[in-house]
Design a protein around this motif. Structure first.
Motif, PDB file in Angstrom:
ATOM      1  N   ALA A  37       0.666  -1.351  -0.298  1.00 33.43           N
ATOM      2  CA  ALA A  37       0.072   0.359   0.192  1.00 33.43           C
ATOM      3  C   ALA A  37       0.396   1.313  -0.147  1.00 33.43           C
ATOM      4  O   ALA A  37       0.400   2.227  -0.363  1.00 33.43           O
ATOM      5  CB  ALA A  37      -0.922  -0.424   1.354  1.00 33.43           C
ATOM      6  N   HIS A  38       1.323   1.627   0.132  1.00 36.14           N
ATOM      7  CA  HIS A  38       2.913   2.258  -0.290  1.00 36.14           C
ATOM      8  C   HIS A  38       3.785   2.616  -1.034  1.00 36.14           C
ATOM      9  O   HIS A  38       5.284   1.662  -1.208  1.00 36.14           O
ATOM     10  CB  HIS A  38       4.025   2.330   1.243  1.00 36.14           C
ATOM     11  N   ARG A  39       3.379   3.251  -1.995  1.00 40.77           N
ATOM     12  CA  ARG A  39       3.812   3.726  -2.911  1.00 40.77           C
ATOM     13  C   ARG A  39       4.296   5.172  -3.342  1.00 40.77           C
ATOM     14  O   ARG A  39       4.993   4.996  -3.760  1.00 40.77           O
ATOM     15  CB  ARG A  39       3.112   3.781  -4.250  1.00 40.77           C
ATOM     16  N   GLN A  40       4.740   6.115  -2.210  1.00 39.86           N
ATOM     17  CA  GLN A  40       5.647   7.848  -2.867  1.00 39.86           C
ATOM     18  C   GLN A  40       5.910   7.736  -1.234  1.00 39.86           C
ATOM     19  O   GLN A  40       5.277   7.189  -0.273  1.00 39.86           O
ATOM     20  CB  GLN A  40       4.451   8.568  -2.389  1.00 39.86           C
ATOM     21  N   PHE A  41       7.696   7.995  -1.365  1.00 40.48           N
ATOM     22  CA  PHE A  41       8.398   8.158  -0.076  1.00 40.48           C
ATOM     23  C   PHE A  41       9.203   9.046  -0.316  1.00 40.48           C
ATOM     24  O   PHE A  41       8.957   9.663  -1.350  1.00 40.48           O
ATOM     25  CB  PHE A  41       9.329   6.898  -0.144  1.00 40.48           C
ATOM     26  N   VAL A  42       9.481   9.642   0.604  1.00 35.24           N
ATOM     27  CA  VAL A  42      10.973  10.698   0.274  1.00 35.24           C
ATOM     28  C   VAL A  42      12.108  10.594   1.369  1.00 35.24           C
ATOM     29  O   VAL A  42      11.834   9.149   1.974  1.00 35.24           O
ATOM     30  CB  VAL A  42      10.544  11.776   1.503  1.00 35.24           C
ATOM     31  N   LEU A  43      13.131  10.806   0.265  1.00 28.78           N
ATOM     32  CA  LEU A  43      15.048  10.668   1.023  1.00 28.78           C
ATOM     33  C   LEU A  43      14.759  12.012   2.013  1.00 28.78           C
ATOM     34  O   LEU A  43      14.863  13.055   1.600  1.00 28.78           O
ATOM     35  CB  LEU A  43      15.012  10.756   0.372  1.00 28.78           C
ATOM     36  N   VAL A  44      14.681  11.646   4.140  1.00 33.45           N
ATOM     37  CA  VAL A  44      15.295  12.358   4.411  1.00 33.45           C
ATOM     38  C   VAL A  44      16.276  12.780   4.779  1.00 33.45           C
ATOM     39  O   VAL A  44      16.417  11.028   5.554  1.00 33.45           O
ATOM     40  CB  VAL A  44      13.815  12.462   5.432  1.00 33.45           C
ATOM     41  N   ARG A  45      17.091  13.745   5.024  1.00 34.24           N
ATOM     42  CA  ARG A  45      18.987  13.094   5.265  1.00 34.24           C
ATOM     43  C   ARG A  45      18.733  13.505   6.549  1.00 34.24           C
ATOM     44  O   ARG A  45      18.373  14.197   7.286  1.00 34.24           O
ATOM     45  CB  ARG A  45      19.365  14.316   4.682  1.00 34.24           C
ATOM     46  N   LEU A  46      19.504  12.531   7.550  1.00 34.81           N
ATOM     47  CA  LEU A  46      19.362  12.526   9.060  1.00 34.81           C
ATOM     48  C   LEU A  46      20.943  13.136   9.752  1.00 34.81           C
ATOM     49  O   LEU A  46      20.667  12.833  10.901  1.00 34.81           O
ATOM     50  CB  LEU A  46      19.194  11.356   9.135  1.00 34.81           C
ATOM     51  N   ASN A  47      22.095  13.151   8.917  1.00 34.56           N
ATOM     52  CA  ASN A  47      23.323  13.186   9.314  1.00 34.56           C
ATOM     53  C   ASN A  47      23.569  14.484   8.284  1.00 34.56           C
ATOM     54  O   ASN A  47      23.360  14.687   6.868  1.00 34.56           O
ATOM     55  CB  ASN A  47      24.077  12.523   9.610  1.00 34.56           C
ATOM     56  N   ASP A  48      24.934  15.675   8.998  1.00 32.48           N
ATOM     57  CA  ASP A  48      25.297  17.075   8.102  1.00 32.48           C
ATOM     58  C   ASP A  48      26.045  15.746   6.714  1.00 32.48           C
ATOM     59  O   ASP A  48      26.205  16.404   5.990  1.00 32.48           O
ATOM     60  CB  ASP A  48      25.469  17.628   8.531  1.00 32.48           C
ATOM     61  N   GLU A  49      27.142  14.991   7.158  1.00 30.40           N
ATOM     62  CA  GLU A  49      27.535  13.729   6.073  1.00 30.40           C
ATOM     63  C   GLU A  49      26.505  13.181   5.078  1.00 30.40           C
ATOM     64  O   GLU A  49      27.612  13.140   3.970  1.00 30.40           O
ATOM     65  CB  GLU A  49      28.460  12.521   7.393  1.00 30.40           C
TER      66      GLU A  49
END
Length: 132
Positions: A22-34
């Motif tokens: 059921a999950h077709r859309q995602f975002v890629l969220v940066r978790l650290n500065d590197e």
């Protein structure tokens, strides 16, 4: 979702991830500065997120063979436009990466697919160590 996450490009799964139809859309969220750690977060359910990372800093020799079906599903022919991310499992004593089933994202169309590398000896739980 936060305002920052809403500004990120939406990644459409060409084929849903196994176990999450059921999950077709995602975002890629940066978790650290590197830029070494990201949350691959569902648009529909932000509680559903996968810890992912680019493999290069941890596995510099990792070069999965991408089959033609993957290029067709992503509607691309240019391997240089593909972003490879491995799914991370953070443990108390060690952190591992699934090298057998990377998520492949086309940088231009923002379409993605998680592939299982057939005929591969890649491990599902490779211990992660920074190599630089």
């Amino acid at each position: 979702m936060t305002d920052t996450e809403l500004d990120l490009p939406v990644i459409d799964m060409a084929i849903p991830m196994p176990g999450f139809p059921a999950h077709r859309q995602f975002v890629l969220v940066r978790l650290n500065d590197e830029g070494l750690l990201y949350a691959f977060t569902s648009i529909d359910d932000p509680e559903l997120r996968f810890l992912v990372a680019p493999p290069e800093p941890f596995f510099p020799d990792y070069a999965p063979e991408i089959e033609s079906e993957v290029f067709a599903a992503l509607n691309t022919k240019d391997p240089d436009r593909l972003l490879v991310m491995v799914v991370i499992t953070a443990g108390v004593n060690e952190t591992t990466a699934n090298l057998l089933a990377p998520i492949i994202v086309d940088r231009d169309s923002h379409r993605a697919i998680q592939v299982v590398l057939t005929g591969s000896e890649m491990p599902v739980r490779a211990i992660m160590r920074k190599t630089y």
